[in-house]
Motif scaffolding. Structure first.
Motif, PDB file in Angstrom:
ATOM      1  N   GLY A  53      -6.765   3.502  -3.727  1.00 14.63           N
ATOM      2  CA  GLY A  53      -5.403   3.840  -3.332  1.00 14.63           C
ATOM      3  C   GLY A  53      -5.109   3.520  -1.877  1.00 14.63           C
ATOM      4  O   GLY A  53      -6.028   3.322  -1.071  1.00 14.63           O
ATOM      5  N   PRO A  54      -3.827   3.492  -1.510  1.00 17.36           N
ATOM      6  CA  PRO A  54      -3.417   3.058  -0.169  1.00 17.36           C
ATOM      7  C   PRO A  54      -3.716   4.061   0.934  1.00 17.36           C
ATOM      8  O   PRO A  54      -3.558   3.742   2.111  1.00 17.36           O
ATOM      9  N   ARG A  55      -4.153   5.273   0.586  1.00 22.48           N
ATOM     10  CA  ARG A  55      -4.405   6.280   1.611  1.00 22.48           C
ATOM     11  C   ARG A  55      -5.561   5.884   2.540  1.00 22.48           C
ATOM     12  O   ARG A  55      -5.728   6.488   3.614  1.00 22.48           O
ATOM     13  N   LEU A  90      -2.150  -4.231   2.281  1.00 23.63           N
ATOM     14  CA  LEU A  90      -1.195  -3.261   1.744  1.00 23.63           C
ATOM     15  C   LEU A  90      -0.094  -3.957   0.947  1.00 23.63           C
ATOM     16  O   LEU A  90       0.322  -3.467  -0.108  1.00 23.63           O
ATOM     17  N   VAL A  91       0.375  -5.097   1.438  1.00 20.60           N
ATOM     18  CA  VAL A  91       1.374  -5.869   0.686  1.00 20.60           C
ATOM     19  C   VAL A  91       0.771  -6.353  -0.629  1.00 20.60           C
ATOM     20  O   VAL A  91       1.424  -6.308  -1.676  1.00 20.60           O
ATOM     21  N   LEU A  96       0.700  -6.140  -6.422  1.00 21.12           N
ATOM     22  CA  LEU A  96      -0.122  -6.110  -7.632  1.00 21.12           C
ATOM     23  C   LEU A  96       0.191  -4.885  -8.488  1.00 21.12           C
ATOM     24  O   LEU A  96       0.353  -4.995  -9.713  1.00 21.12           O
ATOM     25  N   THR A  97       0.272  -3.722  -7.860  1.00 18.27           N
ATOM     26  CA  THR A  97       0.574  -2.517  -8.640  1.00 18.27           C
ATOM     27  C   THR A  97       2.007  -2.541  -9.157  1.00 18.27           C
ATOM     28  O   THR A  97       2.285  -2.028 -10.243  1.00 18.27           O
ATOM     29  N   ARG A  98       2.903  -3.140  -8.386  1.00 18.93           N
ATOM     30  CA  ARG A  98       4.307  -3.214  -8.801  1.00 18.93           C
ATOM     31  C   ARG A  98       4.456  -4.004 -10.100  1.00 18.93           C
ATOM     32  O   ARG A  98       5.297  -3.693 -10.944  1.00 18.93           O
ATOM     33  N   GLY A 121       0.485 -15.077  -1.748  1.00 13.28           N
ATOM     34  CA  GLY A 121       1.708 -14.470  -1.237  1.00 13.28           C
ATOM     35  C   GLY A 121       1.459 -13.504  -0.103  1.00 13.28           C
ATOM     36  O   GLY A 121       1.959 -13.674   1.016  1.00 13.28           O
ATOM     37  N   ALA A 122       0.666 -12.463  -0.363  1.00  6.61           N
ATOM     38  CA  ALA A 122       0.484 -11.399   0.624  1.00  6.61           C
ATOM     39  C   ALA A 122      -0.231 -11.863   1.882  1.00  6.61           C
ATOM     40  O   ALA A 122       0.057 -11.387   2.986  1.00  6.61           O
TER      41      ALA A 122
END
Length: 315
Positions: A53-55, A90-91, A96-98, A121-122
């Motif tokens: 996760g992003p945390r 993070l991007v 990817l999750t989006r 892309g990112a």
């Protein structure tokens, strides 16, 4: 250990791993001792964000900051490059999750998402930001900006394509019979011996690594294909750093090197995903056939009982 302390330890560990792998990667830098064609920390960062996760982004930021400070750049450049190094993974995680990415990489969709959203892309974020910081700090001139952007971008992208699939396979439990386990070990050993040899021969014998990659992808999917791709790519970068892989100017070396590394990564990644998807479809068809057979058998049994009830007279 409470949750806060455990999170802090994880962040610190990620920062340490980022810094350690970055320092190793900078040994292979081809542009001003600062830009390498295979940036491992980015691949690690994307994998960790996808799994945990992003945390954990502070770990990426701390590792990137420590790495950039060690390059003796100005504080402004260090901060801007660190922002780019942190933002790019993070991007990638967000994109990817989006779009419904699954870390198992068991669908062609997931492989293509990792290539186009997570890597190509990112990673433009860190490449453009980093080149702008180096130019603003006077480290490079305008004429070097395109080369730095291209090397930085492809280096980060290759880090994602080569090392993110490798790390995404670690949490999975693989039940492999001893015979197949031995087969996978032999395949990895042959690749480890073959790759350093063929990558110093220019382009004459590079094709010899692809049977190994195809074999790994078809038989073991990512669990062996990803390590094989990593071995081949690292060998190619080591060869390029030593001046043996497509010797010439920087542009020629980078084009040949990254075209080769990209082909290696895509061969293992996409073929493994397609094979996994095919196997899943086959298992689904087999289960459907079994259920259909059971349904037909029950229907025939019920019909037989009904006919028997009509034939036998009541007592």
């Amino acid at each position: 250990m409470n949750a806060a302390l455990r999170s802090a330890v994880t962040v610190a560990a990620l920062a340490l791993v980022y810094y350690a792998t970055a320092r190793l990667g900078l040994v292979l830098a081809l542009v001003n001792s600062q830009v390498t064609p295979l940036w491992v920390p980015t691949g690690i960062s994307v994998a960790v964000l996808l799994l945990k996760g992003p945390r954990l982004w502070p770990g990426i930021a701390l590792g990137a900051f420590a790495t950039n400070v060690s390059l003796n750049a100005g504080l402004g450049s260090v901060v801007v490059i660190t922002i780019g190094n942190t933002a790019a993974p993070l991007v990638a995680w967000y994109l990817l999750t989006r779009f419904g990415f699954r870390p198992a990489l068991d669908r062609l969709k997931d492989a293509l998402l990792l290539v186009f959203a997570g890597a190509l892309g990112a990673m433009l974020v860190s490449a453009v930001t980093g080149a702008a910081a180096l130019k603003a700090g006077g480290v490079i001139g305008w004429g070097e900006v395109p080369a730095v952007v291209s090397v930085w971008w492809t280096g980060d992208a290759m880090g994602v394509l080569v090392f993110t699939p490798l790390l995404l396979t670690v949490p999975r439990r693989w039940r492999v019979p001893p015979r197949r386990l031995a087969e996978g070990g032999v395949l990895l050993l042959v690749t480890a011996v073959l790759a350093p040899y063929v990558t110093v021969t220019g382009s004459r014998l590079l094709f010899l690594v692809f049977p190994m990659l195809i074999w790994a992808a078809l038989r073991f999917q990512h669990v062996v294909a990803a390590p094989c791709a990593a071995i081949v790519s690292v060998s190619a970068v080591l060869s390029a750093a030593g001046g043996h892989f497509a010797p010439g100017d920087l542009l020629k070396t980078m084009i040949v090197l990254q075209a080769f590394n990209g082909t290696v990564a895509l061969t293992g990644l996409i073929l493994s995903a397609v094979t996994s998807e095919r196997d899943a479809a086959r298992r689904s068809i087999e289960r459907a056939c079994e259920q259909l057979s059971e349904t037909v058998a029950r229907y025939q049994e019920d019909g037989a009982r009904a006919r028997l009830g009509r034939v036998v007279p009541p007592a």
